[in-house]
Design a protein around this motif. Structure first.
Motif, PDB file in Angstrom:
ATOM      1  N   ALA A  48      17.029  -3.982  23.894  1.00 20.92           N
ATOM      2  CA  ALA A  48      18.650  -3.869  23.318  1.00 20.92           C
ATOM      3  C   ALA A  48      18.961  -5.364  24.296  1.00 20.92           C
ATOM      4  O   ALA A  48      18.204  -5.726  25.434  1.00 20.92           O
ATOM      5  CB  ALA A  48      18.813  -2.661  24.150  1.00 20.92           C
ATOM      6  N   TYR A  49      19.894  -5.779  24.774  1.00 17.13           N
ATOM      7  CA  TYR A  49      20.886  -6.933  25.466  1.00 17.13           C
ATOM      8  C   TYR A  49      21.607  -6.452  25.917  1.00 17.13           C
ATOM      9  O   TYR A  49      22.193  -6.068  25.648  1.00 17.13           O
ATOM     10  CB  TYR A  49      20.554  -7.902  25.031  1.00 17.13           C
ATOM     11  N   ASP A  50      21.950  -7.257  27.447  1.00 16.53           N
ATOM     12  CA  ASP A  50      23.345  -7.086  28.137  1.00 16.53           C
ATOM     13  C   ASP A  50      24.600  -8.066  27.315  1.00 16.53           C
ATOM     14  O   ASP A  50      23.454  -8.330  26.436  1.00 16.53           O
ATOM     15  CB  ASP A  50      23.047  -6.768  29.264  1.00 16.53           C
ATOM     16  N   GLN A  51      25.144  -7.839  27.448  1.00 18.95           N
ATOM     17  CA  GLN A  51      26.600  -8.547  26.497  1.00 18.95           C
ATOM     18  C   GLN A  51      26.283  -9.986  27.085  1.00 18.95           C
ATOM     19  O   GLN A  51      26.549 -10.905  26.543  1.00 18.95           O
ATOM     20  CB  GLN A  51      28.065  -8.018  27.381  1.00 18.95           C
ATOM     21  N   LEU A  52      25.616 -10.641  28.230  1.00 16.52           N
ATOM     22  CA  LEU A  52      24.844 -11.835  28.371  1.00 16.52           C
ATOM     23  C   LEU A  52      24.771 -12.837  26.675  1.00 16.52           C
ATOM     24  O   LEU A  52      24.764 -13.801  26.673  1.00 16.52           O
ATOM     25  CB  LEU A  52      24.512 -12.356  29.852  1.00 16.52           C
TER      26      LEU A  52
ATOM     27  N   TYR B 221      26.172 -20.478  42.354  1.00 19.10           N
ATOM     28  CA  TYR B 221      26.246 -19.092  41.769  1.00 19.10           C
ATOM     29  C   TYR B 221      26.075 -18.471  41.192  1.00 19.10           C
ATOM     30  O   TYR B 221      25.328 -19.150  40.091  1.00 19.10           O
ATOM     31  CB  TYR B 221      27.771 -19.452  41.266  1.00 19.10           C
ATOM     32  N   ILE B 222      25.397 -17.207  40.726  1.00 25.75           N
ATOM     33  CA  ILE B 222      24.818 -16.421  40.123  1.00 25.75           C
ATOM     34  C   ILE B 222      25.845 -15.269  39.152  1.00 25.75           C
ATOM     35  O   ILE B 222      26.155 -14.765  39.484  1.00 25.75           O
ATOM     36  CB  ILE B 222      23.525 -15.460  40.668  1.00 25.75           C
ATOM     37  N   LEU B 223      25.807 -15.662  37.184  1.00 24.86           N
ATOM     38  CA  LEU B 223      25.853 -15.469  36.780  1.00 24.86           C
ATOM     39  C   LEU B 223      25.931 -14.477  36.065  1.00 24.86           C
ATOM     40  O   LEU B 223      24.170 -13.913  35.619  1.00 24.86           O
ATOM     41  CB  LEU B 223      27.101 -15.811  35.186  1.00 24.86           C
ATOM     42  N   PHE B 224      25.920 -12.588  35.812  1.00 20.88           N
ATOM     43  CA  PHE B 224      24.474 -11.254  35.656  1.00 20.88           C
ATOM     44  C   PHE B 224      25.698 -10.161  35.030  1.00 20.88           C
ATOM     45  O   PHE B 224      27.241 -10.552  35.494  1.00 20.88           O
ATOM     46  CB  PHE B 224      23.721 -11.232  36.467  1.00 20.88           C
TER      47      PHE B 224
ATOM     48  N   LEU C  90      34.139  -9.645  26.065  1.00 19.65           N
ATOM     49  CA  LEU C  90      33.599  -9.215  27.345  1.00 19.65           C
ATOM     50  C   LEU C  90      33.580  -8.320  28.347  1.00 19.65           C
ATOM     51  O   LEU C  90      35.404  -8.614  28.630  1.00 19.65           O
ATOM     52  CB  LEU C  90      32.828 -10.777  27.391  1.00 19.65           C
ATOM     53  N   LYS C  91      33.137  -7.403  28.607  1.00 18.75           N
ATOM     54  CA  LYS C  91      33.517  -6.634  29.628  1.00 18.75           C
ATOM     55  C   LYS C  91      33.289  -7.226  31.294  1.00 18.75           C
ATOM     56  O   LYS C  91      32.772  -7.982  31.492  1.00 18.75           O
ATOM     57  CB  LYS C  91      32.840  -5.053  29.570  1.00 18.75           C
ATOM     58  N   VAL C  92      34.743  -7.056  32.052  1.00 21.39           N
ATOM     59  CA  VAL C  92      34.783  -7.922  33.259  1.00 21.39           C
ATOM     60  C   VAL C  92      34.972  -6.893  34.004  1.00 21.39           C
ATOM     61  O   VAL C  92      36.395  -5.916  33.796  1.00 21.39           O
ATOM     62  CB  VAL C  92      35.289  -9.299  32.647  1.00 21.39           C
ATOM     63  N   ASP C  93      35.787  -6.997  35.458  1.00 19.98           N
ATOM     64  CA  ASP C  93      36.195  -6.442  36.277  1.00 19.98           C
ATOM     65  C   ASP C  93      36.224  -7.633  37.296  1.00 19.98           C
ATOM     66  O   ASP C  93      35.351  -8.134  38.398  1.00 19.98           O
ATOM     67  CB  ASP C  93      35.392  -5.378  37.003  1.00 19.98           C
TER      68      ASP C  93
ATOM     69  N   GLY D 198      26.826  -3.805  32.773  1.00 19.54           N
ATOM     70  CA  GLY D 198      28.362  -3.362  31.824  1.00 19.54           C
ATOM     71  C   GLY D 198      29.173  -4.443  31.827  1.00 19.54           C
ATOM     72  O   GLY D 198      30.100  -4.509  31.045  1.00 19.54           O
ATOM     73  N   LEU D 199      29.030  -4.571  32.594  1.00 19.20           N
ATOM     74  CA  LEU D 199      30.870  -5.345  33.395  1.00 19.20           C
ATOM     75  C   LEU D 199      30.073  -7.240  34.148  1.00 19.20           C
ATOM     76  O   LEU D 199      28.934  -7.109  34.937  1.00 19.20           O
ATOM     77  CB  LEU D 199      30.944  -4.918  34.637  1.00 19.20           C
ATOM     78  N   LEU D 200      30.649  -8.174  33.594  1.00 23.94           N
ATOM     79  CA  LEU D 200      30.154  -9.832  34.323  1.00 23.94           C
ATOM     80  C   LEU D 200      30.779  -9.798  35.976  1.00 23.94           C
ATOM     81  O   LEU D 200      31.497  -9.366  36.700  1.00 23.94           O
ATOM     82  CB  LEU D 200      31.162 -10.618  33.448  1.00 23.94           C
ATOM     83  N   SER D 201      29.833  -9.900  36.129  1.00 22.79           N
ATOM     84  CA  SER D 201      29.883 -10.290  38.072  1.00 22.79           C
ATOM     85  C   SER D 201      29.169 -11.820  37.999  1.00 22.79           C
ATOM     86  O   SER D 201      28.904 -12.479  37.283  1.00 22.79           O
ATOM     87  CB  SER D 201      28.575  -9.847  38.726  1.00 22.79           C
ATOM     88  N   LEU D 202      29.778 -12.222  38.948  1.00 19.91           N
ATOM     89  CA  LEU D 202      29.587 -13.463  39.196  1.00 19.91           C
ATOM     90  C   LEU D 202      29.299 -13.766  41.018  1.00 19.91           C
ATOM     91  O   LEU D 202      30.536 -13.157  41.449  1.00 19.91           O
ATOM     92  CB  LEU D 202      30.502 -15.041  39.364  1.00 19.91           C
ATOM     93  N   LYS D 203      28.462 -14.191  41.191  1.00 17.43           N
ATOM     94  CA  LYS D 203      28.303 -14.081  43.412  1.00 17.43           C
ATOM     95  C   LYS D 203      27.341 -15.493  43.499  1.00 17.43           C
ATOM     96  O   LYS D 203      26.825 -15.940  43.114  1.00 17.43           O
ATOM     97  CB  LYS D 203      27.383 -12.517  43.202  1.00 17.43           C
ATOM     98  N   ALA D 204      27.625 -16.104  44.610  1.00 15.51           N
ATOM     99  CA  ALA D 204      26.861 -16.671  45.695  1.00 15.51           C
ATOM    100  C   ALA D 204      25.758 -16.198  45.787  1.00 15.51           C
ATOM    101  O   ALA D 204      26.245 -15.265  46.128  1.00 15.51           O
ATOM    102  CB  ALA D 204      28.197 -17.056  46.860  1.00 15.51           C
TER     103      ALA D 204
END
Length: 678
Positions: A438-442, A514-517, A471-474, A521-527
């Motif tokens: 299985a893969y996550d939504q990326l 920045y890291i996208l991951f 894609l699911k995003v918060d 189940g929810l897209l996240s972008l963090k420094a």
């Protein structure tokens, strides 16, 4: 005596919006589809221009016989200033050698069959996949009163009108179903009939690449093209498809809700009403439109009067040449053809974990939550950068288990979500074990697409793509990267690459990483600094390790920027170098193209510092497991490897492989360079 041009056009217009017409040669009713020449010949006969029904088997043959006057182009558009009203205009659609013919109705408009329904449309809105050649008269019979239009052939000659709104209005968007327009005598119905009821992939009504909207008559009439300027400079290109009733409660001259709602989007009722869709401008529907007011609306003229849908924001700058080529800055979906089924709502499934359970595996198929018996280890892998998280596992097949590709897969440890994704591969041998990946939504970022955008941040680019690909995003999980990318044209690139390009430009401009991951189940972008952990790696927490250092990959001691000057034909270069490191390593150069307004002096040194450290890679195996240790996270290392000593140094996780079994451990590939490794 031949009939008049007024009689000719009156007969033709009777059938605009209809799918058939009365054939004037053999009698009966003919479908509009594939009948362009028959429709023109019938119009000429019915109006008395031709005494008898006169036609050819195809429009191409009619062109050869009667279309002797060449069509002229100007600035990529049809110059219709010399085409007489009532003339037949001959063209070809794609590779269809039968040709095509329309009746010129004046002011740049044509009436034509061959499409269904019959329509009246501006000729310059039909240039996609159509080539115009010549004009003439059916049977060489000229209608009485057939003269050239008095107006200019340039749609820009139609005057524009700017309506400036009071401060604070237009911050709310609503929607209405296009199918609710049912009065066949209304202009709204006429507009839809002539242009077709077309929706983009999201269900927005679209005419000539513009959003169909409803508003009050303050901004224009049905059929008027309008550019809606938001307070941040964003422009929504629209066409008025319906009028808001100012007698409604709470509606004034500016719009509903006392002007708080200026624009109402016209949408696909079947897609937006059951269940009710979120309003545009909210977190799940074009959030980039939200939180902004409308500063002004520019009316660009009417579709019915030959105004151009391509006019707008660029024309507002009168100092620009009319012949200047407008750079690509946006994309829009004109239509979507669905061949089977209907899209579901793709909701996020909130799985309540059991904190007393060491591991939980959920596979959800058609609403049924299966929790199969796990055989052996479950492996969860994340990599930095541009790779989807992967979960590998085997389960025991029994008579009740029914799992399929595409099913939602969730894995939890002690009630805490570790992985949320979708089943992509399953395999089975003679035994009862089913091996699954299985893969996550990326994983869906491997799709290729084309995007053109202007002044969007990395965060906004991610939201744009997420909305297009369900894609699911918060949004609270997406850091505000602030930097507005001046403009990008991405052609047939993977979504990973489109985001990577936006991220690289942002990192170059800001000096931040920045890291996208996917965060369960929810897209996240963090420094990168926001993913620091207090995990300490030492001889007690790791069983085996390997260390390498290199300048072979993504290490540079010279950065070259360049920009082309179209007025001089010169390519200007700006070079930043570290001479000390060039003496040590030779020239290792990274070359970057500057965007229009980029100032290399503002970020050249920071980019050089970012890339001029040699890469140090430490691989450790069978560390104590910790689900925080995903790709992009950082931890502390306290190891003595002999020639290299790591003393409370901070390093980044390049790759993490977590193994959940009777023992929970992880293998880590770690990256370091000053300040992460000393």
């Amino acid at each position: 005596m031949s009939g008049t041009v007024s009689e000719l056009l009156a007969w033709a217009r009777k059938y605009v919006g209809k799918g058939s017409f009365p054939h004037q040669g053999g009698g009966g009713t003919w479908s509009a589809t594939n009948s362009c020449q028959a429709f023109v010949a019938s119009a000429y006969k019915a109006s008395g221009v031709n005494a008898a029904y006169t036609s050819k088997d195809t429009a191409a043959l009619a062109k050869a016989a009667w279309g002797k006057n060449k069509i002229a182009y100007k600035n990529g558009k049809i110059d219709y200033s010399n085409i007489p009203t009532g003339a037949c205009i001959y063209s070809q659609c794609g590779k269809d050698t039968r040709g095509h013919v329309s009746i010129y109705s004046g002011n740049g408009n044509i009436i034509e069959a061959g499409v269904n329904p019959i329509r009246e449309i501006n000729i310059n809105q039909t240039l996609n996949n159509r080539k115009y050649y010549s004009w003439g008269y059916n049977g060489n019979s000229k209608p009485n009163g057939s003269t050239t239009s008095t107006g200019s052939s340039s749609p820009a000659a139609i005057p524009t009108k700017t309506i400036t709104l009071p401060t604070g209005l237009g911050g709310t968007f609503t929607y209405m179903g296009w199918q609710l327009i049912t009065s066949k005598t209304s202009t709204q119905y006429k507009l839809r009939s002539q242009t077709g009821q077309n929706f983009n992939s999201e269900g927005f009504g679209i005419i000539n690449s513009r959003y169909v909207v409803a508003c009050t008559t303050t901004y224009g009439a049905v059929g008027d093209y309008i550019d809606v300027y938001q307070s941040n400079g964003n422009v929504l290109k629209c066409i008025i498809g319906d009028i808001k009733n100012q007698n409604d409660a709470g509606c004034n001259k500016w719009g509903h809700l006392s002007g708080k709602c200026v624009i109402e989007f016209v949408v696909d009722k079947a897609k937006w009403y059951n269940p009710m869709h979120a309003n545009p401008g909210t977190s799940s529907c074009h959030p980039e439109w939200g939180g902004k007011t409308i500063a002004k609306i520019v009316n660009l003229g009417s579709y019915f009067e030959g105004a151009s849908a391509d006019a707008g924001a660029e024309e507002a700058n009168k100092s620009k040449s009319k012949e200047e080529k407008v750079e690509l800055c946006s994309t829009s979906v004109i239509s979507t053809v669905n061949v089977a089924g209907s899209l579901n709502d793709n909701k996020y499934i909130n799985i309540a974990g059991n904190k007393d359970a060491l591991y939980e595996l959920h596979i959800i198929n058609n609403g049924v939550d299966y929790q199969p018996i796990i055989v052996g280890e479950v492996t969860w892998t994340t990599e930095w950068k541009d790779a989807a998280g992967k979960l590998e596992f085997s389960v025991l097949k029994d008579s009740a288990l029914d799992i399929q590709e595409g099913n939602t897969v969730a894995f939890l440890k002690n009630g805490t979500g570790v992985f949320y994704g979708y089943l992509f591969t399953k395999s089975r041998s003679k035994g009862k074990e089913i091996s699954c990946v299985a893969y996550d939504q990326l994983r869906y970022l491997k799709n290729k697409d084309t995007y053109c955008y202007l002044n969007k941040s990395l965060r906004e680019v991610i939201i744009m793509i997420a909305m297009d690909y369900r894609l699911k995003v918060d949004q609270s999980k997406l850091v505000d990267t602030k930097y507005a990318i001046p403009g990008r044209v991405e052609d047939n690139e993977t979504l990973f690459d489109i985001i990577k390009n936006a991220r690289d430009l942002t990192e170059q401009a800001t000096g931040n990483i920045y890291i996208l991951f996917d965060d369960y189940g929810l897209l996240s972008l963090k420094a990168i600094e926001d993913l620091k952990t207090d995990y300490l790696l030492d001889n007690e927490t790791a069983e085996d390790m390997d260390y390498t250092s290199s300048i072979d990959d993504e290490v540079y001691n010279q950065i070259q920027f360049y920009r082309d000057d179209e007025t001089t034909g010169n390519r200007a270069k700006y070079i930043f170098q570290n001479s000390e490191l060039i003496n040590k390593w030779g020239v290792l150069q990274l070359t970057c193209k500057l965007e229009k307004d980029d100032n290399p002096a503002a970020f050249g040194k920071s980019i050089l510092n970012l890339y001029s450290e040699k890469k140090r890679e430490l691989t450790v195996k069978d560390c104590f497991g910790d689900v925080r240790l995903r790709a992009g996270a950082s931890l502390f290392v306290n190891l003595d490897l002999g020639d290299v000593i790591f003393k409370n140094c901070q390093v980044i996780v390049k790759k993490a492989v977590h193994k959940f079994g009777t023992k929970y451990s992880c293998d880590l590939t770690l990256l370091g360079g000053t300040p992460y490794v000393s």
